[in-house]
Each structure stands twice: as C-alpha cells, then as structure tokens.
Design a protein around this motif. Structure first.
Motif, PDB file in Angstrom:
ATOM      1  N   TYR A 180      34.923   4.473  32.590  1.00 21.13           N
ATOM      2  CA  TYR A 180      34.781   4.809  31.165  1.00 21.13           C
ATOM      3  C   TYR A 180      33.325   4.697  30.743  1.00 21.13           C
ATOM      4  O   TYR A 180      32.793   5.594  30.090  1.00 21.13           O
ATOM      5  CB  TYR A 180      35.645   3.885  30.295  1.00 21.13           C
ATOM      6  N   GLN A 228      38.399   7.437  24.496  1.00 24.11           N
ATOM      7  CA  GLN A 228      38.894   8.160  25.662  1.00 24.11           C
ATOM      8  C   GLN A 228      40.351   8.537  25.435  1.00 24.11           C
ATOM      9  O   GLN A 228      41.130   7.729  24.932  1.00 24.11           O
ATOM     10  CB  GLN A 228      38.754   7.254  26.890  1.00 24.11           C
ATOM     11  N   LEU A 278      32.993   5.802  20.794  1.00 25.74           N
ATOM     12  CA  LEU A 278      33.221   6.546  22.030  1.00 25.74           C
ATOM     13  C   LEU A 278      34.633   6.227  22.507  1.00 25.74           C
ATOM     14  O   LEU A 278      34.916   5.123  22.962  1.00 25.74           O
ATOM     15  CB  LEU A 278      32.186   6.152  23.084  1.00 25.74           C
ATOM     16  N   ALA A 319      31.262   7.605  29.206  1.00 27.48           N
ATOM     17  CA  ALA A 319      30.831   7.425  27.822  1.00 27.48           C
ATOM     18  C   ALA A 319      29.323   7.635  27.709  1.00 27.48           C
ATOM     19  O   ALA A 319      28.844   8.254  26.755  1.00 27.48           O
ATOM     20  CB  ALA A 319      31.228   6.037  27.319  1.00 27.48           C
ATOM     21  N   ILE A 363      36.205  11.908  27.325  1.00 25.06           N
ATOM     22  CA  ILE A 363      35.515  11.087  26.329  1.00 25.06           C
ATOM     23  C   ILE A 363      35.201  11.934  25.100  1.00 25.06           C
ATOM     24  O   ILE A 363      34.761  13.081  25.207  1.00 25.06           O
ATOM     25  CB  ILE A 363      34.195  10.509  26.895  1.00 25.06           C
TER      26      ILE A 363
END
Length: 157
Positions: free
Chosen positions: A49, A112, A110, A53, A118
């Motif tokens: 992530y 997901q 940000l 991101a 994202i």
C-alpha cells in the motif's frame, strides 16, 4: 516505536484517533496553488500500500493549475446540481474557473479499494454545500474520477 516514511510526504506520525492512519506534516500541493495540506495514509504499515500510495501521491503532486482548470467544469457541474436545494446560495460565476474561489481544500487521504487501487481523496469545504462539503477523488492520483459531497466513497455506484 514504528518509523513510517513516505518517499513523497516524508516522515509520518501515527494518527491519534485511528491507529492504522499515518499523517504527514503540512505539504504544499501544486494543484491547489501550493496550499499546505496534511496527507493521510490509511494503511501505511502495509508495504505494498505504501509503495502504491507514494506512486499515486507523486502523480497527484505533478498535477498543476492547468489540470485544475480543465477540471473546473466538473466542479461547476456539482455546484449546479446543488442549486435544486433551496439552501444553496447562488454564486456569481463569469467562467467555470471561478468556481475555485468557493472551494477550500482541507485534507488529502490516500485510500485503497478492494482490488488494491489507490485513490487520492481530497476533502474540501465549499460555499454551496456547507454541511457536507465537496470531495474530489483522483484514481491513482492522475485522473479526477469523482466529484461529490464528502462521503468517503471512491467510486460512483
């Protein structure tokens, strides 16, 4: 103590209210004429992530005022859709670009989705929807894909 660092936003601090959220210091955002905003990473402890991101945030940081002007009509359309409500004030707009005089970005998140994409979600205040505000959602930080009130949604149904 865990040390979280974004390649784009720098050192992150754990949010006081949401354990899994990590916040940046205030950062100048070119899209908003270098207004300084906090960026929230919702799953920073997840390495994949954080990498994705940072890529999305880097793309978003490359959006300029010219892209913002291209997006003006979508923001103006949101305003016009709200005119059906009696409480919506009428704005004096000579052009779509003037809509930005009534938009106040507050924070960037940000987020997901279930498949790992994202989204850069910008929560804003605005003069035509004081209670629910305005939300701008950029898929992968590149493309404005959703303009709505602040509901945390990433994609239209």
């Amino acid at each position: 103590m865990v040390n979280m660092i974004s390649k784009i936003a720098g050192q992150l601090k754990q949010d006081e209210n949401f354990e899994e959220w990590w916040n940046s210091e205030l950062i100048e955002i070119p899209y908003f004429q270098n207004k300084r905003l906090k960026i929230v990473f919702t799953e920073a402890e997840n390495e994949s992530y954080l990498t994705l991101a940072d890529i999305a945030l880097d793309s978003f940081m490359h959006l300029s005022i010219s892209e913002r002007q291209i997006h003006s009509s979508k923001i103006t359309e949101n305003y016009k859709q709200n005119l059906i409500f009696e409480y919506t004030p009428r704005l004096e707009l000579k052009s779509d670009n003037e809509i930005w005089n009534f938009v106040y970005p507050n924070i960037i998140i940000l987020a997901q989705n279930e498949v790992g994409e994202i989204y850069v979600l910008v929560e804003c205040g605005c003069d035509w929807e004081e209670e629910h505000g305005l939300q701008l959602v950029f898929k992968n930080g590149q493309q404005l894909t959703r303009v709505s009130y602040n509901d945390g949604g990433l994609e239209d149904e």
